[in-house]
Scaffold this active site. Structure first.
Site, mmCIF file in Angstrom:
data_model
loop_
_atom_site.group_PDB
_atom_site.id
_atom_site.type_symbol
_atom_site.label_atom_id
_atom_site.label_comp_id
_atom_site.label_asym_id
_atom_site.label_seq_id
_atom_site.Cartn_x
_atom_site.Cartn_y
_atom_site.Cartn_z
ATOM 1 N N CYS A 50 -3.042 7.613 4.609
ATOM 2 C CA CYS A 50 -2.610 8.295 3.105
ATOM 3 C C CYS A 50 -4.497 8.252 2.556
ATOM 4 O O CYS A 50 -4.183 8.330 1.316
ATOM 5 C CB CYS A 50 -2.790 6.653 2.675
ATOM 6 S SG CYS A 50 -1.850 5.320 3.863
ATOM 7 N N GLU A 85 1.001 -0.912 -0.025
ATOM 8 C CA GLU A 85 0.351 -0.148 -0.170
ATOM 9 C C GLU A 85 0.761 1.039 0.241
ATOM 10 O O GLU A 85 1.457 1.298 1.078
ATOM 11 C CB GLU A 85 -0.790 -0.021 1.448
ATOM 12 C CG GLU A 85 -1.744 -1.157 1.159
ATOM 13 C CD GLU A 85 -2.747 -0.492 -0.148
ATOM 14 O OE1 GLU A 85 -3.228 0.495 -0.437
ATOM 15 O OE2 GLU A 85 -3.365 -0.977 -0.520
#
Ligand code: ADP
Length: 522
Positions: free
Chosen positions: A320, A286
């Site tokens: 994020c 990720e």
């Protein structure tokens, strides 16, 4: 062994209640009295204490939250060897038993919930509500993957014909190196580790150098829950420790969340087969984002303004999924800017432990300098529409800022900044907004405010992001409800907290048996 009840998300605390706030404040006082925590390199039953690594409070950098030993290359080797030795027994442990160990670990986290929220406040500067959500998500990952692994263990249905029996089973891949970030210091390391363990792998956790204290609590919970000591090691350290771990030839899977540069480095490492390698290393990654919110001309600004402020500035833009670019229809751009300016101007910038703080300090000096550098560029190139300043120091404070009308080629519109800096661009319509989103190499999260179902459908069709949120904030993905993860350069396309995630940690094996027997062997 009793069946597990259906998964449900761990409820967050009702922080408007004085009693809940009191519990957390007391827990913080007790934690402060114990600081600094000491975090060892912890491999099997061996603990080596050390103080080579120091993690501090972003709001008061003189306060040492934890001192940790730094895992050496030799210890990375030892950790992988121990995890490899533990593999046989843990992988043969029935899936239900493994799942129950994870569920017991979740129980340990519930017992320590207030203390661990306080630790996330201190070590990573998470405001209370964010810290509480972090621990709830950590619990959710344990509970969700425990159930998912039981399901996966049943295999998958295949076509059967007379005289033949086909079975598809999933076996663990092997030792998993978990390399984690600091921004969800409980949920992200534990999510990746839980996925590996639930499916019968063993794991070595290399937490972020900014959050070793939180990581120790996670490994304690897993071991107390019944994960064998050899199956989960803690290897604190910085990038070199992670690199040494990832390069070990017996690492079958690298589970990583962090920057794009390091993610790519890990993919290169995985693609370089050391002598004697017997398996391809899989990277589950990720990485970064540059998350855009489209605001169409018919958007309800009563919804859009608070949701945008929340998405861009909660935890100082260090999620994020945080919003960093607003693409607004030119017909309502001035109204949006005025209202957003008002909403952002009154945000409270302050220490994470203060009730009412909206924007805490950023994680460290380097981050403060980076965000301020981009803010200077933004101010020189565009119009600063709002700025909420906080205490000057000594914490790593950065004002919350909204900057409009930057030139299309500005690096501020291109780079991931990871801080409280939001840009606003005027577009002629949703079509142009979609083109700008499509031009980005990142595709993590995105948002849309529109009242027109046809527009919603068109944006859904065109947007490449992994998680699109319509008429709501773009942060706060919940395990099981919003499986989370990005596409393009934002990651390898896996979805944490979703049905397919565990497949990254297993290898499929098909067994086909001829069931037409010719006589018996006696
Ligand atoms: P951030 O910029 O958000 O700190 P990083 O990608 O630098 O993100 O860090 C994420 C994790 O990767 C941390 O645990 C960090 O120590 C680790 N890390 C950094 N550099 C490397 C590397 N070269 N190899 C392996 N892990 C690394």
């Amino acid at each position: 062994m009793p069946d597990l009840p259906p998964f449900r998300n761990e409820p967050v605390l009702e922080l408007r209640r004085a009693s809940e706030r009191g519990t957390l404040t007391d827990a913080l006082g007790e934690l402060d009295a114990r600081l600094p925590l000491r975090v060892p390199v912890w491999i099997g039953d061996d603990r080596r204490d050390g103080a080579e690594l120091v993690s501090t409070d972003p709001a008061a950098p003189d306060r040492v939250v934890a001192t940790a030993a730094i895992g050496t290359a030799a210890e990375a080797e030892q950790a992988v060897a121990t995890a490899r030795d533990a593999l046989d027994s843990w992988s043969r442990t029935p899936a239900e038993e493994r799942a129950h160990a994870l569920v017991r670990a979740a129980g340990r986290l519930r017992i320590r919930r207030a203390e661990l929220a306080a630790l996330a406040v201190r070590e990573c500067g998470k405001p209370w509500a964010e810290a509480d959500a972090d621990i709830c998500e950590a619990i959710d990952f344990l509970e969700y993957y425990a159930r998912g692994a039981i399901e996966l263990d049943r295999g998958a249905a295949l076509v059967q014909v007379p005289g033949e029996r086909n079975a598809l089973r999933y076996a663990p891949r092997g030792v998993t190196a978990v390399i984690a970030p600091w921004n969800f210091p409980l949920a992200i390391p534990l999510g990746m580790t839980a996925a590996a363990l639930a499916t019968g792998n063993t794991a070595v956790l290399k937490p972020a150098e900014q959050a070793p204290g939180c990581a120790l609590a996670l490994v304690e919970a897993l071991r107390e829950g019944g994960v064998p000591a050899g199956a989960i090691a803690l290897l604190p350290g910085a990038g070199e420790t992670g690199a040494a771990l990832a390069a070990h030839r017996d690492v079958a899977t690298i589970a990583f969340t962090g920057s794009g540069a390091v993610g790519l480095e890990l993919m290169r490492t995985a693609a370089t087969l050391p002598d004697g390698a017997r398996q391809l290393t899989r990277v589950v990654a990720e990485m970064g984002g540059k998350n855009c919110v489209i605001v169409d001309a018919d958007a309800d600004l009563d919804d859009a303004v608070p949701a945008i402020a929340q998405s861009a500035f909660a935890y100082a833009g260090q999620k994020c999924s945080a919003a960093s670019r607003i693409l607004v229809h030119e017909a309502i751009a001035d109204v949006l800017l005025e209202r957003l300016g008002g909403a952002v101007g009154v945000l409270e910038v302050g220490p994470a432990d203060t009730w009412g703080t909206d924007v805490p300090p950023v994680i460290e000096r380097e981050a403060q300098e980076r965000v301020e550098r981009y803010a200077r560029i933004a101010a020189a190139q565009g119009d600063v529409v709002a700025e909420a300043t906080g205490p000057g120091g000594p914490g790593w404070y950065v004002p919350a800022r909204v900057v409009a009308d930057l030139p299309a080629d500005s690096e501020v519109l291109r780079d991931e900044i990871f801080g409280p800096l939001l840009t606003v661009e005027r577009v002629s319509g949703v079509e142009e907004a979609c083109e700008r989103v499509d031009a980005l190499p990142f595709a993590l999260t995105g948002g849309l405010f529109s009242r027109n179902p046809h527009v919603v459908e068109e944006v859904v069709r065109r947007t490449p992001v992994g998680n699109l949120y319509v008429n709501r904030a773009i942060t706060g993905a919940m395990v099981g409800r919003q499986p989370f993860g990005g596409n393009r350069l934002s990651g390898t396309g896996t979805k944490a907290g979703g049905p397919g995630y565990l497949l990254q940690f297993v290898e499929p094996r098909v067994v086909t048996e001829n069931t037409v027997r010719h006589g018996l062997v006696v």
